[in-house]
Design a protein around this motif. Structure first.
Motif, PDB file in Angstrom:
ATOM      1  N   ILE A   1       1.027  31.652  -6.481  1.00  0.00           N
ATOM      2  CA  ILE A   1      -0.115  30.955  -7.733  1.00  0.00           C
ATOM      3  C   ILE A   1      -0.263  32.144  -8.858  1.00  0.00           C
ATOM      4  O   ILE A   1       0.038  32.426  -9.749  1.00  0.00           O
ATOM      5  N   ALA A   2      -0.354  33.385  -7.612  1.00  0.00           N
ATOM      6  CA  ALA A   2      -0.445  34.698  -8.414  1.00  0.00           C
ATOM      7  C   ALA A   2       0.660  34.856  -9.561  1.00  0.00           C
ATOM      8  O   ALA A   2       1.067  35.774 -10.476  1.00  0.00           O
ATOM      9  N   GLN A   3       1.902  34.456  -8.427  1.00  0.00           N
ATOM     10  CA  GLN A   3       3.583  34.739  -9.280  1.00  0.00           C
ATOM     11  C   GLN A   3       3.586  34.022 -10.436  1.00  0.00           C
ATOM     12  O   GLN A   3       3.570  34.380 -11.495  1.00  0.00           O
ATOM     13  N   VAL A   4       3.032  32.524 -10.333  1.00  0.00           N
ATOM     14  CA  VAL A   4       2.959  31.469 -11.455  1.00  0.00           C
ATOM     15  C   VAL A   4       1.815  32.357 -12.549  1.00  0.00           C
ATOM     16  O   VAL A   4       2.071  32.420 -14.453  1.00  0.00           O
ATOM     17  N   ASP A   5       0.711  32.790 -11.994  1.00  0.00           N
ATOM     18  CA  ASP A   5      -0.281  34.001 -13.218  1.00  0.00           C
ATOM     19  C   ASP A   5       0.722  34.572 -14.231  1.00  0.00           C
ATOM     20  O   ASP A   5       0.435  34.458 -15.047  1.00  0.00           O
ATOM     21  N   GLN A   6       0.867  36.143 -13.597  1.00  0.00           N
ATOM     22  CA  GLN A   6       1.528  36.951 -14.232  1.00  0.00           C
ATOM     23  C   GLN A   6       2.877  36.632 -14.715  1.00  0.00           C
ATOM     24  O   GLN A   6       3.411  37.690 -15.515  1.00  0.00           O
ATOM     25  N   ALA A   7       3.507  35.003 -14.949  1.00  0.00           N
ATOM     26  CA  ALA A   7       4.885  34.478 -15.522  1.00  0.00           C
ATOM     27  C   ALA A   7       3.961  34.615 -16.505  1.00  0.00           C
ATOM     28  O   ALA A   7       3.600  34.072 -17.404  1.00  0.00           O
ATOM     29  N   ASP A   8       5.210  34.666 -17.847  1.00  0.00           N
ATOM     30  CA  ASP A   8       4.917  34.328 -19.391  1.00  0.00           C
ATOM     31  C   ASP A   8       5.573  32.769 -19.085  1.00  0.00           C
ATOM     32  O   ASP A   8       5.351  31.972 -19.711  1.00  0.00           O
ATOM     33  N   GLY A   9       6.355  32.497 -18.794  1.00  0.00           N
ATOM     34  CA  GLY A   9       7.326  31.423 -18.180  1.00  0.00           C
ATOM     35  C   GLY A   9       7.507  31.056 -16.808  1.00  0.00           C
ATOM     36  O   GLY A   9       8.075  31.722 -15.963  1.00  0.00           O
TER      37      GLY A   9
END
Ligand SMILES: Cc1cc2nc3c(=O)[nH]c(=O)nc-3n(C[C@H](O)[C@H](O)[C@H](O)COP(=O)(O)O)c2cc1C
Length: 177
Positions: free
Chosen positions: A62-70
């Motif tokens: 979820i942290a990776q999703v949060d930090q991603a722009d897309g």
């Protein structure tokens, strides 16, 4: 621009994973593509495991999703549907704020799989209000080894399709930021 590229296959020699890893190499300066190929390690979703009970591996995702722009998802079709592992990952995201406004696009390493794609489009446009249906990359790579995928995708015809997809995605994300 940070893109999280999720492979929907748990298979070691997955064509979807190999495609995403080759796209990683083709990403232009200014774009980083991080491949998530651990779908087979995620626990089965249960509402009992949400909030303070959320497993560490899910919090990290979820942290990776949060930090991603897309986010890009590249998945096989299993029995004319979304593979259980991918649906499980999506189920973990459903009640999370991180996914709602996240731009998501589909990649597909097969010339088949229309039922999975139809279902995926419905599901992704339900969990995100920025599912980018018009940005879609599909390459016919079924049955190829990861080495063959890498070599094929580097051929001019396929490479130009990857560049066009990544550029379109980048432009769309930048436009909405
Ligand atoms: C259990 C199972 C079910 C499958 N069902 C379908 C299907 O319904 N339609 C299809 O086009 N391919 C089907 N396939 C083939 C895979 O979608 C195809 O081999 C795909 O390229 C695998 O992706 P991967 O290389 O990333 O693992 C199935 C494969 C497996 C293992």
């Amino acid at each position: 621009m940070k893109i999280l590229a999720i492979s929907g296959s748990a298979r070691r020699a997955s064509t979807n994973t190999a495609l995403l890893k080759t796209m990683q190499e083709l990403a232009s300066e200014g774009m980083t593509l991080t491949v998530f190929d651990q779908i087979g390690s995620l626990p089965i979703f249960s509402p009992d495991l949400e909030e303070k009970n959320t497993p560490t591996i899910i919090l990290a995702l979820i942290a990776q999703v949060d930090q991603a722009d897309g986010v890009i998802i590249s998945s096989p079709e299993y029995v004319r549907a979304i593979p259980g592992g991918v649906k499980n990952l999506i189920d973990w995201m459903v009640s999370r704020a991180e996914i709602i406004g996240k731009p998501i696009a589909l990649v597909h390493a097969s010339h088949r799989g229309e039922d999975m794609l139809t279902s995926m489009r419905l599901v992704l446009s339900t969990i995100s209000n920025r599912f980018l249906d018009q940005h879609f990359l599909r390459l016919p790579l079924v049955g190829k080894s990861p080495e063959e995928v890498a070599a094929l995708v580097m051929q001019p015809e396929f490479k130009s399709q990857v560049y066009a997809f990544l550029q379109g995605l980048s432009d769309e994300i930048a436009r909405c930021q």
